[in-house]
Design an enzyme around this catalytic site. Structure first.
Site, PDB file in Angstrom:
ATOM      1  N   CYS A 132       0.830  -1.215   0.000  1.00 10.54           N
ATOM      2  CA  CYS A 132       0.000   0.000   0.000  1.00 10.54           C
ATOM      3  C   CYS A 132       0.856   1.254   0.000  1.00 10.54           C
ATOM      4  O   CYS A 132       0.754   2.088  -0.879  1.00 10.54           O
ATOM      5  CB  CYS A 132      -0.925   0.015   1.209  1.00 10.54           C
ATOM      6  SG  CYS A 132      -2.153  -1.283   1.152  1.00 10.54           S
ATOM      7  N   HIS A 133       1.688   1.393   1.013  1.00 14.75           N
ATOM      8  CA  HIS A 133       2.431   2.637   1.154  1.00 14.75           C
ATOM      9  C   HIS A 133       3.920   2.418   1.352  1.00 14.75           C
ATOM     10  O   HIS A 133       4.629   3.297   1.824  1.00 14.75           O
ATOM     11  CB  HIS A 133       1.835   3.482   2.276  1.00 14.75           C
ATOM     12  CG  HIS A 133       0.366   3.689   2.103  1.00 14.75           C
ATOM     13  ND1 HIS A 133      -0.561   3.154   2.944  1.00 14.75           N
ATOM     14  CD2 HIS A 133      -0.324   4.320   1.121  1.00 14.75           C
ATOM     15  CE1 HIS A 133      -1.773   3.464   2.505  1.00 14.75           C
ATOM     16  NE2 HIS A 133      -1.662   4.162   1.410  1.00 14.75           N
ATOM     17  N   GLY A 134       4.365   1.191   1.033  1.00 19.94           N
ATOM     18  CA  GLY A 134       5.788   0.938   0.947  1.00 19.94           C
ATOM     19  C   GLY A 134       6.529   0.720   2.250  1.00 19.94           C
ATOM     20  O   GLY A 134       7.758   0.808   2.271  1.00 19.94           O
TER      21      GLY A 134
ATOM     22  N   ALA B 363      -2.060   7.188  -1.815  1.00 20.52           N
ATOM     23  CA  ALA B 363      -1.211   7.977  -0.929  1.00 20.52           C
ATOM     24  C   ALA B 363       0.174   8.118  -1.549  1.00 20.52           C
ATOM     25  O   ALA B 363       0.760   7.129  -1.968  1.00 20.52           O
ATOM     26  CB  ALA B 363      -1.105   7.294   0.421  1.00 20.52           C
TER      27      ALA B 363
END
Lengths: 179, 403
Positions: A132-134, B363
């Site tokens: 998702c956001h690393g 995001a």
């Protein structure tokens, strides 16, 4: 005044009725059989509607835990994301068995298990990568520095049963935070 | 007929209600485009209640059946697709209408004295509507339903002390499951609609007590004719009922275009990942909210600290509540006489549009600076208003409506 107290008292059974019922409490623990998990392999099971990963770590994997330490945000597990008996670099009771809630502490995503060295980026020692956001974690679920996730992944309370052939996941460690 | 009416009127104030709220309710004669949205909101509310009742006839609130029952509605129930698309499109149109209705309040200072309570009741309606939309979003139990439910209940869980207990009350289990769907259905189909109905009645009662504001922001009740009626007022019925019916016509055309030609609006009204059944073991690649909550989500993500982010989220939602006391211009209400305030409202709307777009993107660190600028400007609007409104240049306000 007495009437208000009476109403407040009457609200208790109504609010309590919304709490998880007996069937939920009955399904709170899960027993997993470890005999089928070869070294280097993992099994993810659903416990309390959350994914729990059980990794059978090889000696190389265990050795990598020391090597990655300079890159980690909390290598010594000072944040209580695990029961006291798992407060070590393996974050487990037995070094070869990792039992962990596989939920990224950033925004609840499920990180990918990437054990092969170099599989996420050059120099990668194996661990978890959140798509998702690393966010990155090592093979103990300890979070890397400079990633969005704030904490190591949570370790539930568990114990070995049946002479170490099975593991029973009993409860969420109360101080651990998921996401 | 007149004898029947007389019989009723002796026992129930039917004629008096019609007189006081319709034929002898005097509204300012200069209503424009922005005054369609109150009656349209009422129309969408009725539409959501009716379509919702028919959906309840087929929906099954359980973790194993909910998703399939939606597919049954879409494919097997006669005209089920139409009823469901009307309900999903209605949800988004409800927010479009409500946002334009709120913007009207900003533009013409409709929240100012004596309409503070009118504004606050409207604000509570908006908050209830967000709750209603959220519960409804979880019910189809697609994978976005599941993870949306998970993220919002975990926001509840971040409340100090009582948070985890409250989250378990909301979920009724360890995750989002059958218990959650049942209680969310009770909230979505009974509790919140009933509250909304009561609030709408209170909103209209308050409106008819103070009388409508207008694009000039002048009180028409300060200039009464010899017959005691406002000189600049016209009876709501037939003048504004006819005008509102025109608005209804245009609205229904727009609604039909979406329902029949683009019901998902490319994942905007119905998200693509909600066509995959709920899966507690697999997160969608990006958990983003429905468009109407996206600005708040962008604000949440713009703050690196989780608890602080949630606090900012709540403050952002609560800020308009205080508007009647933040705006202190002693001479004028409407943007027609307040160029600086108009510029501020334009910036505010631009911020919300940009934040809404950012909130729907994956995001990424590149979007953090614009999100933070938008967030800062949003709060700057409310923080600076008490000072700006007292010293801003104000054009002379006429005595009577300009028309």
């Amino acid at each position: 005044m007495v009437g208000a107290l009476g109403c407040a008292g009457l609200a208790v059974p109504f609010v309590k009725s919304l709490e998880p019922d007996a069937s939920v409490a009955a399904a709170a623990t899960t027993v997993a059989d470890l005999t089928g998990i070869a070294p280097g392999m993992q099994m993810t099971l659903s416990w309390q509607d959350k994914p729990v990963i059980i990794v059978h770590r090889t000696p190389e994997m265990i050795a990598s835990l020391k090597e990655v330490e300079p890159q980690l945000a909390d290598p010594n597990c000072t944040v209580p994301q695990q029961p006291p008996y798992a407060k070590n670099i393996y974050r487990s009771i037995k070094p070869e068995w990792l039992v962990m809630v596989r939920v990224c502490t950033h925004l609840c995503c499920i990180p990918l298990f990437k054990p092969a060295p170099g599989s996420v980026e050059p120099g990668w020692d194996g661990g978890f990568h959140c798509p998702c956001h690393g966010s990155l974690y090592d093979l103990s679920g300890r979070v890397y520095k400079n990633v969005p996730a704030p904490r190591n992944m949570a370790i539930p309370e568990y114990r070995f049963v049946d002479g170490g052939k099975k593991v029973e996941i009993t409860a969420m460690y109360p101080e651990a935070k998921l996401c | 007929m007149s004898r029947v009416l007389a019989w009723i009127d002796r026992r129930f104030p039917l004629s008096r209600l019609i007189r006081e709220s319709m034929t002898e309710y005097y509204a300012p004669k200069n209503f424009n485009f922005w005054y369609f949205f109150g009656s349209l909101a009422l129309l969408v509310f009725a539409m959501q209640v009716i379509t919702g009742i028919f959906l309840l006839a087929h929906y099954q609130p359980s973790a194993s059946k909910a998703f399939d029952s939606i597919q049954t509605i879409m494919y097997d129930v006669k005209w089920g697709w139409l009823i469901r698309y009307l309900h999903t499109t209605g949800a988004s149109f409800f927010f479009i209408v409500i946002y334009l209705h709120m913007l009207r309040g900003y533009l013409y200072g409709s929240y100012r004295k004596p309409r503070e309570l009118l504004w606050i009741v409207g604000f509570v309606i908006y908050v209830c509507l967000m709750a209603e939309a959220y519960f409804g979003y979880v019910l189809p139990f697609g994978n976005m339903s599941y993870w949306g439910g998970e993220v919002i209940t975990s926001i509840v869980g971040a409340i100090p002390y009582a948070g985890s207990w409250l989250a378990s009350l909301a979920r009724g289990g360890f995750g989002i499951g059958t218990a959650t769907l049942n209680r969310f259905m009770a909230f979505h189909a009974v509790l919140v609609p009933a509250l909304l109905g009561l609030l709408v009645v209170a909103h209209v009662l308050a409106l008819h007590e103070t009388g409508s504001n207008n694009p000039d922001g002048i009180e028409i009740r300060e200039h009464l004719g010899p017959d005691g009626k406002p000189l600049d007022g016209i009876p709501f019925h037939p003048y504004y009922t006819v005008k509102d019916i025109m608005g209804v016509g245009v609205f229904l055309i727009a609604l039909s275009l979406v329902v029949f030609y683009a019901p998902t609006v490319h994942g905007l009204f119905i998200e693509t990942y909600n066509y995959i059944p709920a899966n507690p073991l697999q997160t969608p690649p990006d958990v983003t909210p429905a468009w109407y909550l996206a600005p708040y989500y962008a604000m949440l993500r713009a703050i690196p600290d989780k608890k602080l982010g949630i606090l900012v989220l709540f403050l952002a939602i609560a800020a308009p509540f205080f508007l009647p006391w933040l705006d202190r211009n002693p001479r004028a209400k409407s943007i027609r006489y307040r160029p600086v305030y108009l510029a501020m409202v334009v910036v505010l709307v631009a911020c919300l549009l940009v934040l809404g777009w950012i909130g729907m993107q994956p995001a990424s660190p590149a979007l953090l600076p614009p999100a933070r600028i938008g967030l800062a400007l949003y709060f700057l609007f409310f923080a600076s208003l008490p000072f700006v409104s007292r010293i801003e240049p104000t054009r002379p306000v006429p005595d009577r409506l300009r028309m």
